[in-house]
Design an enzyme around this catalytic site. Structure first.
Site, PDB file in Angstrom:
ATOM      1  N   ARG A  47       0.834  -1.209   0.000  1.00 54.57           N
ATOM      2  CA  ARG A  47       0.000   0.000   0.000  1.00 54.57           C
ATOM      3  C   ARG A  47       0.866   1.256   0.000  1.00 54.57           C
ATOM      4  NH1 ARG A  47      -0.785   4.770   2.676  1.00 54.57           N
ATOM      5  NH2 ARG A  47      -0.341   3.695   4.636  1.00 54.57           N
ATOM      6  N   ASP A  48       1.503   1.554   1.100  1.00 53.15           N
ATOM      7  CA  ASP A  48       2.281   2.785   1.212  1.00 53.15           C
ATOM      8  C   ASP A  48       3.470   2.773   0.263  1.00 53.15           C
ATOM      9  OD1 ASP A  48       2.735   5.296   2.255  1.00 53.15           O
ATOM     10  OD2 ASP A  48       3.997   4.571   3.876  1.00 53.15           O
ATOM     11  N   HIS A 254      10.472   7.137   7.683  1.00 56.57           N
ATOM     12  CA  HIS A 254      11.038   7.222   6.339  1.00 56.57           C
ATOM     13  C   HIS A 254      12.536   7.459   6.466  1.00 56.57           C
ATOM     14  CE1 HIS A 254       7.305   7.730   3.671  1.00 56.57           C
ATOM     15  NE2 HIS A 254       6.895   7.319   4.858  1.00 56.57           N
ATOM     16  N   CYS A 285       6.131  10.092  -0.281  1.00 57.24           N
ATOM     17  CA  CYS A 285       4.900  10.803   0.036  1.00 57.24           C
ATOM     18  C   CYS A 285       4.718  11.948  -0.955  1.00 57.24           C
ATOM     19  CB  CYS A 285       4.924  11.348   1.464  1.00 57.24           C
ATOM     20  SG  CYS A 285       3.419  12.265   1.892  1.00 57.24           S
ATOM     21  N   ASN A 294       9.857   4.377   2.772  1.00 57.20           N
ATOM     22  CA  ASN A 294       9.877   3.876   4.138  1.00 57.20           C
ATOM     23  C   ASN A 294      11.182   3.135   4.392  1.00 57.20           C
ATOM     24  OD1 ASN A 294       6.865   4.275   4.888  1.00 57.20           O
ATOM     25  ND2 ASN A 294       6.802   3.244   2.919  1.00 57.20           N
TER      26      ASN A 294
END
Length: 382
Positions: A47-48, A254, A285, A294
């Site tokens: 996801r991220d 991050h 982001c 991340n």
């Protein structure tokens, strides 16, 4: 300035929210106290890690990534999100991705929902079907909700202030809990905001309290810009820790400035035992210019358990008897396999057209390639 809305609730609403908070506190059998050596790694790569990729990624590839992560021993996987394709095109088709997952027992699959509409989509997928030919519902047991520690970031990310986002999330959390789902909370920009600068740790504390009172079993604190240092992370966690137990917190770091692992060690020292990570260091982001991915899952695994790969000390100095050799790793991260994660990170990075950013992953793959070449050379001499 953000003001907590806890004191403004009606008595009946407070009783309902307190009931959810009590349930969240009691239902933490999968999570660990600050005195434990068990560390939970929440894999957020599907996801991220993927949500900001420019080129479309087929659902089958996303599902294979999730399946590979499960096979690599990851037991908490964020599989996707139910957000508007207009804002996050890469997350379109999450329902199809979930239908292609091969569930692994004792694995927790979660999805992110920004609002009631997103939760309604999840609940629709989880509803039993009367059709005998339909597949079983996807293995979703948890939803994640998110807000921020500054109004400026919240406005950029969700078009509403912190207070408005919390008001919007409260009924979502209640509905998810009533449906038998666990709820996890995210707080973005706990160190610095790309729009308003340094963040007051008291804001992080107050927003985290709000999410816990909604019924979140855990709040993940995000250094979204990757600007955090051990000193700034300690300052935030010490302030939050004045009113929230460390067992209810997770770290989401991050690695923009290369300090993520140092920040994780600081968080471990302060009692946190849950951390988000992304295989291959995927991510970033869109609302935080310059923020890289991340912290890589492989790098956390190596940092916490790497001493088990050293082997015995060879050709010691005469005083080697004074040297302490680790007999076993200090941290228990469960069945996560560094080799499988490194291979998975290299695989998905190749599909995305780049090299993995995981240092541990690159080192492992380089050793594997060297061993392959040595084996070929040895074979050629036969």
């Amino acid at each position: 300035m953000f003001v907590s809305s806890v004191g403004r609730r009606a008595p009946q609403a407070s009783r309902v929210w307190n009931r959810h908070l009590d349930l969240a506190s009691l239902n933490r059998n999968r999570f660990y106290s600050s005195a434990s050596n068990k560390v939970r790694i929440v894999e957020v790569g599907p996801r991220d890690g993927l949500q900001n990729e420019k080129l479309p990624i087929p659902p089958a590839v996303k599902a294979e990534l999730i399946n590979r992560l499960g096979q690599a021993g990851m037991r908490d996987i964020e599989a996707g999100s139910f957000v508007s394709p207009k804002w996050v095109p890469q997350m379109a088709g999450t329902a199809e991705v979930l239908s292609l997952i091969d569930p692994i027992p004792n694995t927790n699959y979660s999805v992110l929902v920004p609002n009631q509409k997103g939760l309604d989509e999840v609940l629709h997928l989880l509803s039993p079907s009367n059709s005998p030919d339909s597949k079983p519902p996807p293995p979703i047991t948890e939803v994640a909700i998110f807000t921020a520690a500054t109004d400026a970031f919240s406005q950029a990310n969700t078009n509403v202030s912190i207070s408005a986002s919390l008001e919007r999330l409260a009924p979502v959390a209640r509905a998810a809990l009533d449906a038998g789902l666990k709820v996890r909370g995210y707080v973005s920009v706990i160190i610095t905001c790309p729009y308003s600068g340094r963040v007051d740790p008291r804001r992080v504390r107050d927003v985290s309290k709000e999410l816990l009172q909604m019924g979140c079993y855990e709040v993940s604190l995000g250094d979204t810009t990757g600007a955090g240092t051990p000193a700034s992370v300690r300052a935030v966690l010490e302030e939050v820790g004045k009113e929230i137990d460390a067992s209810l917190l997770a770290g989401h770091f991050h690695d923009t400035n290369g300090t993520a692992l140092a920040n994780i060690q600081t968080a471990l020292d302060l009692g946190l035992r849950s951390f988000d990570a992304s295989v291959g260091g995927l991510g970033g982001c869109p609302y935080s210019p310059g923020a890289t991915g991340n912290v890589a899952t492989e790098d956390i695994v190596y940092a916490l358990t790497g001493e088990s790969t050293y082997g015995e000390i060879g050709e010691p100095y005469p005083t080697a008897s004074d040297v302490t050799v680790p007999k076993e790793t200090k941290w228990d991260i469960g069945p996560a396999s560094l080799s499988s994660l490194a291979e998975t990170g290299a695989w998905i990075s190749t599909i995305l057209g780049r090299e993995t950013t995981s240092r541990a992953g690159r080192a492992f793959m380089a050793r594997k390639e060297r061993e392959r070449r040595l084996a070929e050379k040895a074979q050629s001499k036969l």
